[in-house]
Design an enzyme around this catalytic site. Structure first.
Site, PDB file in Angstrom:
ATOM      1  N   LYS A  83       0.836  -1.205   0.000  1.00 25.16           N
ATOM      2  CA  LYS A  83       0.000   0.000   0.000  1.00 25.16           C
ATOM      3  C   LYS A  83       0.876   1.263   0.000  1.00 25.16           C
ATOM      4  O   LYS A  83       0.617   2.214  -0.733  1.00 25.16           O
ATOM      5  CB  LYS A  83      -0.928  -0.006   1.233  1.00 25.16           C
ATOM      6  CG  LYS A  83      -2.028  -1.059   1.118  1.00 25.16           C
ATOM      7  CD  LYS A  83      -2.750  -1.339   2.435  1.00 25.16           C
ATOM      8  CE  LYS A  83      -3.717  -2.524   2.253  1.00 25.16           C
ATOM      9  NZ  LYS A  83      -4.338  -2.969   3.499  1.00 25.16           N
TER      10      LYS A  83
ATOM     11  N   GLN B  26      -4.240  -1.703   9.893  1.00 28.82           N
ATOM     12  CA  GLN B  26      -4.167  -3.004   9.233  1.00 28.82           C
ATOM     13  C   GLN B  26      -4.696  -4.108  10.154  1.00 28.82           C
ATOM     14  O   GLN B  26      -4.287  -4.213  11.304  1.00 28.82           O
ATOM     15  CB  GLN B  26      -2.705  -3.288   8.821  1.00 28.82           C
ATOM     16  CG  GLN B  26      -2.498  -4.575   8.059  1.00 28.82           C
ATOM     17  CD  GLN B  26      -3.152  -4.564   6.671  1.00 28.82           C
ATOM     18  OE1 GLN B  26      -3.137  -3.553   5.964  1.00 28.82           O
ATOM     19  NE2 GLN B  26      -3.740  -5.681   6.286  1.00 28.82           N
TER      20      GLN B  26
ATOM     21  N   ASP C 133     -10.753   2.785   4.617  1.00 28.79           N
ATOM     22  CA  ASP C 133     -10.990   1.343   4.473  1.00 28.79           C
ATOM     23  C   ASP C 133     -12.493   1.054   4.477  1.00 28.79           C
ATOM     24  O   ASP C 133     -12.919  -0.063   4.189  1.00 28.79           O
ATOM     25  CB  ASP C 133     -10.329   0.579   5.637  1.00 28.79           C
ATOM     26  CG  ASP C 133      -9.170  -0.287   5.169  1.00 28.79           C
ATOM     27  OD1 ASP C 133      -9.105  -0.583   3.957  1.00 28.79           O
ATOM     28  OD2 ASP C 133      -8.339  -0.668   6.005  1.00 28.79           O
TER      29      ASP C 133
END
Ligand code: NAD
Length: 293
Positions: free
Chosen positions: A52, A96, A119
């Site tokens: 990412k 994450q 997200d």
């Protein structure tokens, strides 16, 4: 059979975002800034976050990585989340997953400012998505939707079966596939670990989206001739022939299922790359304040 090539589609999307960012910055806009929080030393999580961050550099975003040891307390992690919430230069950030067991993922997700939740995991974004209101869509389902769109795959009136009901993949995927727009308008069946007759249900799918986390689970016995097969699974399995000592496997037995399908995503090189595009697109929208002022 046609390959839904995540590598090619994601390269195309990234180049579009790169151009968009360059024009935005040239016209006086702020350079997008994505931050990521990584807790612990899980190999797969480290790989995803590194990828990412690398993508941010490629397309002209600023990126920041905050790393913490696995024994960080929930309160300390909440503090880190708050510091990113309050950092005016950060447009969007991710935490994450998975997090260590002593930390409540729900509590952390809810602490993220929904306006920076690129997200798409915060209840406000999930709720707005369900109501069809503008929202950050969860990055993996968003990536899959974009893939279907770019391959011009017909979805209206089709039977879409989703295997897996997780909050980050299966559930939002099922919502998006039934909404009244393209891609969507499917009749959706969501299945999970307690589903009876899974094979029979899957065999009736025109579009089969597989996200259960069991390598090569789906064989031709689950797939109707000519179905579109989207493999979300990513599992590391031991493989002494690889330098790394492991191979990446999807949830679909690609070699067996590909000849039966009309379209299929490979693993690696499929949905994973599209997920990153979802994240980058959301971050650009956050920078431009396209969803929330
Ligand atoms: P999860 O463990 O949260 O959920 C798995 C789901 O599968 C559950 O809802 C469970 O009920 C269902 N399930 C388990 N066994 C089953 C069975 N035998 N029959 C039917 N359903 C069953 O997993 P997740 O976070 O949704 O991830 C699923 C997979 O997708 C994993 O391999 C993960 O690594 C991968 N993943 C990939 C991406 C990507 O970008 N490609 C993103 C997220 C997750």
């Amino acid at each position: 059979m046609q390959l839904l090539d995540g590598k090619a589609i994601s390269a195309e999307i990234k180049s579009e975002i790169k151009q968009d960012v360059a024009e935005w910055v040239k016209s006086g806009g702020k350079k997008p800034h994505l931050a990521a929080i990584l807790v612990g030393a899980d190999g797969a999580s480290q790989t995803y976050v590194a990828s990412k961050i690398r993508s941010c550099e490629e397309i002209g975003f600023t990126s920041t990585l905050l790393k913490f040891d696995a024994d960080i307390t929930e309160d300390e992690l909440l503090e880190a989340v708050n510091s990113l919430n309050n950092d005016e230069d950060v447009d969007g950030f991710i935490v994450q997953l998975p997090l260590p067991k002593h930390i409540s993922e729900n509590r952390i997700m809810e602490a993220v400012d929904y306006r920076k939740d690129v997200d798409g995991f915060h209840p406000i974004n999930v709720g707005r998505m369900c109501k069809g209101l503008p929202a950050y869509l969860s990055a993996t389902p968003f990536g899959i939707i974009e893939m279907l769109k770019r391959a011009s795959i017909e979805t209206a009136g089709k039977h879409c079966v989703v295997i897996g009901r997780s909050q980050i993949v299966g559930l939002p995927m099922s919502i998006l596939m039934q909404r009244n727009e393209y891609p969507g308008n499917c009749t959706v069946t969501i299945t999970h670990s307690r589903t009876k007759n899974l094979q029979e249900i899957c065999k009736s799918a025109d579009i089969l989206i597989v996200a259960l986390g069991r390598p090569e689970f789906v064989t031709p016995d689950y797939v109707k001739e000519g179905a579109v097969v989207i493999d979300v699974g990513i599992t590391r399995v031991e493989d002494s022939s690889k330098k790394s000592g492991f191979a990446i496997k999807g949830d679909v037995n690609f070699a067996q299922v590909a000849p039966v399908s009309s379209y299929i995503t490979p693993v690696p090189g499929g949905v994973g790359l599209m997920t990153i595009c979802g994240l980058l697109t959301n971050t650009l929208k956050a920078t431009k304040k396209e969803i929330y002022a």
